[in-house]
Write a protein that holds these residues in place. Structure first.
Motif, PDB file in Angstrom:
ATOM      1  N   ALA A 191      17.103  15.426 -27.595  1.00 41.35           N
ATOM      2  CA  ALA A 191      15.853  15.246 -26.854  1.00 41.35           C
ATOM      3  C   ALA A 191      15.197  13.917 -27.210  1.00 41.35           C
ATOM      4  O   ALA A 191      14.608  13.244 -26.354  1.00 41.35           O
ATOM      5  CB  ALA A 191      14.905  16.404 -27.142  1.00 41.35           C
ATOM      6  N   VAL A 222      20.333  13.083 -17.044  1.00 36.88           N
ATOM      7  CA  VAL A 222      19.825  13.999 -18.074  1.00 36.88           C
ATOM      8  C   VAL A 222      18.323  14.176 -17.878  1.00 36.88           C
ATOM      9  O   VAL A 222      17.577  13.199 -17.783  1.00 36.88           O
ATOM     10  CB  VAL A 222      20.121  13.453 -19.485  1.00 36.88           C
ATOM     11  CG1 VAL A 222      19.433  14.310 -20.549  1.00 36.88           C
ATOM     12  CG2 VAL A 222      21.619  13.412 -19.727  1.00 36.88           C
ATOM     13  N   GLU A 275      15.538  18.777 -21.954  1.00 35.19           N
ATOM     14  CA  GLU A 275      16.019  18.523 -23.306  1.00 35.19           C
ATOM     15  C   GLU A 275      14.944  18.842 -24.344  1.00 35.19           C
ATOM     16  O   GLU A 275      15.214  19.449 -25.387  1.00 35.19           O
ATOM     17  CB  GLU A 275      16.461  17.061 -23.444  1.00 35.19           C
ATOM     18  CG  GLU A 275      17.609  16.655 -22.551  1.00 35.19           C
ATOM     19  CD  GLU A 275      18.880  17.411 -22.847  1.00 35.19           C
ATOM     20  OE1 GLU A 275      19.307  17.416 -24.019  1.00 35.19           O
ATOM     21  OE2 GLU A 275      19.439  18.018 -21.914  1.00 35.19           O
TER      22      GLU A 275
END
Length: 323
Positions: free
Chosen positions: A243, A255, A260
């Motif tokens: 993350a 992404v 995340e």
């Protein structure tokens, strides 16, 4: 994605470990719980001297010019020592908000060691530890300085929360999602540190405590309890690091940084909670006592589980990104 900490990251964590130990972070935590804020403030000034409070602040504003990776390494180390005060806010959420608002003078003040806190949206409706920090409020894209109401007690005796009344408007159009992401990720890293410390305390006790002429750590059931915690922490840590890479923009474009961060917060919260439960099972009643350090970690873990978004809110956020 493969990510390993390098020597600089390891050195950063070791430096914070050494400072927190020398400065008596646990004693500062107990002092703050008793109403004496000076040891905690002195600790934060020492952290600023090492550049910790300015990790996410550019060099030109007195900071270190580092990124989210360095921030989570620092937050985890501060969690290991139960450092009191608004850790996630000072290290991550407030720097993100001030950076988005272009508040260079406030960034410089933060880098110099004044803790800061913020109330930001539904996930963080109250400001933590406002009694020792500069207070901000972020609502509907408007960032303001704030005045905190009467502090409210939490399950963590060293931590309070307070409603914030906005005072002076600093900027408009400040993105809430980015501030929430930084606050949630720093909290996840802090929870990793808390969980690691509780695992260490439980392991030390299991080696020292004797039953039937043997250390209880030699019993298979106890070994399994501690192994479960170690696995949970090690499974959560890559999610926290991943993350951080997403917030630093060091991942492919497809992404989703929101997903995340939420996955990291859920995993770290669950791992720290498991460490707390298993720590109490190993230590027994002594773990509940105020005199034992485990109690500090237990209560701080409980308080931070719901800080910067509850596990349920983050799971819902993950679900929405997958639909």
């Amino acid at each position: 994605m493969r990510f390993l900490l390098d020597d600089e990251h390891v050195g950063l964590a070791e430096t914070i470990d050494g400072l927190a130990t020398r400065s008596g972070a646990i004693a500062a935590n107990r002092a703050l719980a008793d109403g004496d804020a000076e040891p905690a403030l002195a600790l934060w000034r020492s952290l600023a001297g090492l550049g910790i409070t300015g990790l996410l602040i550019d060099d030109e504003h007195g900071g270190s010019g580092a990124g989210a990776i360095e921030m989570v390494v620092a937050a985890e180390a501060l969690g290991r020592h139960a450092v009191p005060g608004p850790v996630a806010e000072t290290l991550a959420a407030v720097p993100a908000a001030l950076r988005l608002a272009g508040q260079t003078a406030a960034l410089a003040e933060l880098a110099e060691g004044t803790p800061a806190t913020i109330a930001a949206g539904a996930w963080q409706p109250r400001a933590a530890d406002a009694r020792i920090a500069t207070v901000y409020a972020l609502a509907d894209g408007v960032l303001s300085t704030g005045t905190a109401d009467e502090p409210l007690a939490t399950v963590d005796p060293s931590r309070t929360v307070a409603n914030v009344i906005p005072v002076d408007q600093l900027a408009t159009g400040v993105g809430l999602d980015e501030v929430l992401n930084y606050g949630a990720l720093a909290t996840a890293a802090q929870l990793l540190g808390l969980g690691s410390a509780m695992l260490e305390l439980a392991a030390e006790y299991a080696q020292a405590r004797q039953q039937f002429g043997k250390a209880i750590g030699s019993f298979q059931a106890v070994k399994h309890h501690l192994a479960d915690v170690a696995v949970a922490l090690e499974m959560a840590r890559p999610l926290v690091h991943g993350a951080a890479l997403a917030l630093d923009g060091a991942v492919p474009e497809d992404v989703d940084a929101n997903r995340e961060v939420s996955a990291a917060k859920v995993a770290a919260s669950d791992a720290a909670y498991l460490a707390a439960r298993r720590g109490l099972q190993v230590l027994g009643a002594i773990g509940y006592t105020v005199e034992h350090d485990l109690s500090l970690y237990l209560t701080k873990t409980q308080a931070l589980q719901t800080s910067w978004g509850t596990p349920a809110a983050h799971r819902q956020r993950i679900l929405e990104t997958l639909r």
